[in-house]
Design a protein around this motif. Structure first.
Motif, mmCIF file in Angstrom:
data_model
loop_
_atom_site.group_PDB
_atom_site.id
_atom_site.type_symbol
_atom_site.label_atom_id
_atom_site.label_comp_id
_atom_site.label_asym_id
_atom_site.label_seq_id
_atom_site.Cartn_x
_atom_site.Cartn_y
_atom_site.Cartn_z
ATOM 1 N N ALA A 79 -18.872 6.457 6.458
ATOM 2 C CA ALA A 79 -19.970 7.349 6.092
ATOM 3 C C ALA A 79 -19.701 8.775 6.560
ATOM 4 O O ALA A 79 -20.168 9.731 5.947
ATOM 5 C CB ALA A 79 -21.284 6.837 6.675
ATOM 6 N N SER A 80 -18.967 8.913 7.630
ATOM 7 C CA SER A 80 -18.525 10.190 8.216
ATOM 8 C C SER A 80 -19.641 11.188 8.515
ATOM 9 O O SER A 80 -19.399 12.377 8.573
ATOM 10 C CB SER A 80 -17.432 10.835 7.359
ATOM 11 N N THR A 81 -20.856 10.716 8.713
ATOM 12 C CA THR A 81 -21.941 11.616 9.092
ATOM 13 C C THR A 81 -22.277 11.506 10.571
ATOM 14 O O THR A 81 -22.843 12.425 11.146
ATOM 15 C CB THR A 81 -23.220 11.330 8.278
ATOM 16 N N ASP A 82 -21.934 10.387 11.186
ATOM 17 C CA ASP A 82 -22.231 10.159 12.595
ATOM 18 C C ASP A 82 -21.095 10.687 13.467
ATOM 19 O O ASP A 82 -19.967 10.841 13.004
ATOM 20 C CB ASP A 82 -22.406 8.669 12.877
ATOM 21 N N ILE A 83 -21.424 10.929 14.722
ATOM 22 C CA ILE A 83 -20.418 11.281 15.718
ATOM 23 C C ILE A 83 -20.383 10.138 16.712
ATOM 24 O O ILE A 83 -21.399 9.805 17.321
ATOM 25 C CB ILE A 83 -20.769 12.609 16.416
ATOM 26 N N LEU A 84 -19.214 9.524 16.850
ATOM 27 C CA LEU A 84 -19.071 8.364 17.710
ATOM 28 C C LEU A 84 -17.823 8.549 18.557
ATOM 29 O O LEU A 84 -16.709 8.459 18.068
ATOM 30 C CB LEU A 84 -18.946 7.106 16.844
ATOM 31 N N LEU A 85 -18.030 8.864 19.836
ATOM 32 C CA LEU A 85 -16.933 9.101 20.764
ATOM 33 C C LEU A 85 -16.899 8.019 21.821
ATOM 34 O O LEU A 85 -17.948 7.529 22.253
ATOM 35 C CB LEU A 85 -17.109 10.457 21.454
ATOM 36 N N TYR A 138 -25.822 -8.328 19.239
ATOM 37 C CA TYR A 138 -25.362 -8.305 17.852
ATOM 38 C C TYR A 138 -24.052 -9.086 17.764
ATOM 39 O O TYR A 138 -23.201 -8.982 18.641
ATOM 40 C CB TYR A 138 -25.162 -6.849 17.429
ATOM 41 N N GLU A 139 -23.881 -9.852 16.719
ATOM 42 C CA GLU A 139 -22.711 -10.725 16.577
ATOM 43 C C GLU A 139 -21.403 -9.937 16.695
ATOM 44 O O GLU A 139 -21.219 -8.924 16.035
ATOM 45 C CB GLU A 139 -22.753 -11.440 15.231
ATOM 46 N N ALA A 140 -20.498 -10.458 17.518
ATOM 47 C CA ALA A 140 -19.231 -9.781 17.797
ATOM 48 C C ALA A 140 -18.452 -9.478 16.524
ATOM 49 O O ALA A 140 -17.901 -8.388 16.368
ATOM 50 C CB ALA A 140 -18.386 -10.630 18.748
ATOM 51 N N GLU A 141 -18.409 -10.424 15.604
ATOM 52 C CA GLU A 141 -17.623 -10.250 14.388
ATOM 53 C C GLU A 141 -18.149 -9.117 13.516
ATOM 54 O O GLU A 141 -17.417 -8.552 12.721
ATOM 55 C CB GLU A 141 -17.609 -11.549 13.565
ATOM 56 N N LYS A 142 -19.427 -8.805 13.644
ATOM 57 C CA LYS A 142 -20.024 -7.752 12.817
ATOM 58 C C LYS A 142 -19.784 -6.354 13.390
ATOM 59 O O LYS A 142 -19.889 -5.373 12.665
ATOM 60 C CB LYS A 142 -21.526 -7.993 12.662
ATOM 61 N N VAL A 143 -19.481 -6.261 14.664
ATOM 62 C CA VAL A 143 -19.318 -4.951 15.294
ATOM 63 C C VAL A 143 -18.178 -4.171 14.656
ATOM 64 O O VAL A 143 -18.315 -2.982 14.360
ATOM 65 C CB VAL A 143 -19.128 -5.069 16.822
ATOM 66 N N GLU A 144 -17.060 -4.829 14.416
ATOM 67 C CA GLU A 144 -15.922 -4.152 13.789
ATOM 68 C C GLU A 144 -16.319 -3.590 12.421
ATOM 69 O O GLU A 144 -15.997 -2.447 12.095
ATOM 70 C CB GLU A 144 -14.741 -5.113 13.646
ATOM 71 N N ARG A 145 -17.023 -4.380 11.623
ATOM 72 C CA ARG A 145 -17.460 -3.914 10.295
ATOM 73 C C ARG A 145 -18.445 -2.754 10.414
ATOM 74 O O ARG A 145 -18.412 -1.819 9.612
ATOM 75 C CB ARG A 145 -18.071 -5.068 9.507
ATOM 76 N N ARG A 146 -19.323 -2.816 11.417
ATOM 77 C CA ARG A 146 -20.291 -1.717 11.606
ATOM 78 C C ARG A 146 -19.566 -0.430 11.990
ATOM 79 O O ARG A 146 -19.906 0.643 11.508
ATOM 80 C CB ARG A 146 -21.312 -2.088 12.689
ATOM 81 N N ILE A 147 -18.564 -0.536 12.862
ATOM 82 C CA ILE A 147 -17.794 0.657 13.233
ATOM 83 C C ILE A 147 -17.145 1.242 11.991
ATOM 84 O O ILE A 147 -17.227 2.454 11.744
ATOM 85 C CB ILE A 147 -16.737 0.334 14.311
ATOM 86 N N GLN A 148 -16.502 0.403 11.174
ATOM 87 C CA GLN A 148 -15.836 0.893 9.971
ATOM 88 C C GLN A 148 -16.844 1.525 9.024
ATOM 89 O O GLN A 148 -16.575 2.571 8.427
ATOM 90 C CB GLN A 148 -15.073 -0.235 9.270
ATOM 91 N N SER A 149 -18.000 0.934 8.889
ATOM 92 C CA SER A 149 -19.044 1.480 8.020
ATOM 93 C C SER A 149 -19.483 2.863 8.482
ATOM 94 O O SER A 149 -19.637 3.786 7.673
ATOM 95 C CB SER A 149 -20.239 0.521 7.997
ATOM 96 N N VAL A 150 -19.673 3.014 9.790
ATOM 97 C CA VAL A 150 -20.069 4.316 10.338
ATOM 98 C C VAL A 150 -18.959 5.338 10.119
ATOM 99 O O VAL A 150 -19.212 6.478 9.723
ATOM 100 C CB VAL A 150 -20.435 4.194 11.834
ATOM 101 N N LEU A 151 -17.724 4.939 10.344
ATOM 102 C CA LEU A 151 -16.599 5.851 10.127
ATOM 103 C C LEU A 151 -16.479 6.241 8.651
ATOM 104 O O LEU A 151 -16.220 7.407 8.337
ATOM 105 C CB LEU A 151 -15.294 5.217 10.611
#
Length: 137
Positions: free
Chosen positions: A43-49, A28-41
């Motif tokens: 949404a606050s439904t996932d648990i990401l440790l 997955y494109e490196a530049e998109k990973v940061e945006r995906r992390i922010q999106s998951v955070l």
């Protein structure tokens, strides 16, 4: 044994997460990973440790709600990733899994489940060592 910290993911972890994902075959494109992390955070439904050693993320576990009509609300582990150097470090893998379970319970989930490719032998061993059942096939 090196000291380590288990904590919630931060968007600033994106480079280490991208590196781990690439090693797992997810390009997955490196530049998109940061945006995906922010999106998951957000949404606050996932648990990401993440598990960090000397300022570098060397592993992470990502769980998302698993809602069905035949069981209580559970969390589904969709990623459990470690660097080659640390993936067989029982102290670290057990610690992040235990922290994940506590966080899941604190967030109202009644249990944890995971589906993983049968060739992930080390991962299956980690889960079995921590009391999980296997329907590995």
């Amino acid at each position: 044994m090196k000291d380590f910290e288990i904590r919630r993911i931060k968007t600033s972890d994106w480079k280490d997460i991208h590196e781990l994902n690439v090693k797992m075959g997810y390009n997955y494109e490196a530049e998109k990973v940061e945006r995906r992390i922010q999106s998951v955070l957000d949404a606050s439904t996932d648990i990401l440790l993440v598990l960090e050693v000397e300022g570098k993320v060397v592993g992470y576990v990502h769980g998302t709600p698993y809602n069905t009509l035949y069981t209580e609300r559970m969390v589904n582990i969709i990623a459990f990733v470690f660097t080659v150097e640390y993936r067989e470090c029982k102290e670290m893998t057990d610690a992040i899994l235990s922290t994940f379970e506590k966080e899941s319970k604190r967030n109202g989930f009644s249990g944890v489940r995971m589906s993983a490719n049968s060739d992930r032998i080390i991962l299956h061993g980690i889960m079995l060592d921590n009391g999980y059942e296997s329907n590995r096939n």
